[in-house]
Motif scaffolding. Sequence first.
Motif, short mmCIF file in Angstrom:
data_model
loop_
_atom_site.label_atom_id
_atom_site.label_comp_id
_atom_site.label_asym_id
_atom_site.label_seq_id
_atom_site.Cartn_x
_atom_site.Cartn_y
_atom_site.Cartn_z
N VAL A 65 42.63 35.76 79.11
CA VAL A 65 43.05 37.02 78.47
C VAL A 65 43.20 36.80 76.97
O VAL A 65 42.78 37.64 76.15
N ARG A 66 43.78 35.69 76.59
CA ARG A 66 43.96 35.38 75.17
C ARG A 66 42.61 35.28 74.47
O ARG A 66 42.44 35.74 73.32
N LEU B 262 43.90 42.15 83.10
CA LEU B 262 45.22 41.50 83.07
C LEU B 262 45.61 40.93 84.43
O LEU B 262 46.26 39.89 84.51
N GLU B 263 45.21 41.61 85.49
CA GLU B 263 45.61 41.18 86.83
C GLU B 263 44.82 39.99 87.34
O GLU B 263 45.34 39.15 88.08
N VAL C 68 43.24 46.41 76.55
CA VAL C 68 42.66 45.68 77.67
C VAL C 68 42.86 46.48 78.95
O VAL C 68 43.79 47.28 79.05
N LEU D 267 51.72 40.06 75.83
CA LEU D 267 50.54 40.68 75.25
C LEU D 267 50.76 40.98 73.76
O LEU D 267 49.91 40.66 72.91
N HIS E 250 55.02 40.66 80.83
CA HIS E 250 53.59 40.65 80.58
C HIS E 250 53.24 41.43 79.32
O HIS E 250 52.43 41.01 78.51
N GLU E 251 53.88 42.59 79.15
CA GLU E 251 53.66 43.38 77.95
C GLU E 251 54.19 42.66 76.72
O GLU E 251 53.59 42.71 75.64
N PRO F 243 45.99 33.61 81.80
CA PRO F 243 46.50 33.87 80.45
C PRO F 243 45.58 33.33 79.35
O PRO F 243 45.40 33.99 78.31
N ILE G 225 47.06 49.27 77.07
CA ILE G 225 46.48 48.93 78.37
C ILE G 225 45.87 50.20 78.94
O ILE G 225 46.51 51.25 78.93
N GLN H 103 43.70 47.13 82.97
CA GLN H 103 44.67 46.62 83.92
C GLN H 103 44.04 45.56 84.82
O GLN H 103 44.66 44.56 85.16
#
Length: 292
Positions: A136-137, A128-129, A123, A81, A77-78, A133, A101, A125
């Motif tokens: 988030v983008r 992100l959860e 961003v 990102l 995930h990182e 995707p 994060i 947490q």
Amino acid sequence: MMRILLFLGTNLAVLLIASITLKVLGVDRFTGQNYGSLLVFCAVFGFAGSLFSLFISKWMAKMSTGTEIISQPRTRHEQWLLQTVEELSRDAGIRMPEVGIFPAYEANAFATGWNKNDALVAVSQGLLERFSPEEVRAVLAHEIGHVANGDMVTLTLIQGVVNTFVMFFARIFGSIIDKTVFKTEEGHGPAYYITSIVAELVLGILATMIVMWFSRFREFRADDAGARLAGTGAMISALQRLRAEQNMQSQHMPDTLTAFGINSVKKSGIAQFFMSHPPLEERIEALRRRQH
């Protein structure tokens, strides 16, 4: 850098014109005060705090939010990102910012930094959860838009200008009341200080409304940049998700970073003039019009 020089040059010209106008009108003779020197004094103090805050903004953001910078990705995930921010930065024509994060349940993100090639994008947490995707983008693209547009610098300079004029005109009002109403002949009497403080409070409120208006305006520009970088549909979807979660937010970023986040607390009545962000409904509608 050219943006900064042009902006400062324009506002220094405004200060000079104001000083000349006051001399032509004889206001300095009327109150016995050198307004040219007062303008310089107010400009120094008006800009000093804003510029200092800008230069330490990344450090303050990391400390106040507990943001952890991703230097070496530890999870996929990182890694995603970092790759996403790198791609968006390249498309926007800026150097890749630091990526972090911060530990918050609320869905939010922010960008800060003293120039577009030395910025920070972070961003929460929670975002992100719970966001897809693509959403988030889109949020990251919105923040990259802020950086590419130079919004942090411009907002800081506007704050410096309004600080200058609040201090300047508050002291003019104080001097006029002191000399004409209370007939103080030498120096400043109590009326000068009382009037100046009251005027600073009133003018400060009006100045804040101006700064917040610009802050709301730049959110539409950042949404537009996010739509260009990540797609209009993805940007709309991200804002709709933020709207759906507005009533479940349990915590918020520090006040100093609220204007740089993608989301903020919704207000009503006169308080809406002090909102750093437009209502999400208006932002979504603006993007929908962009599709047609």
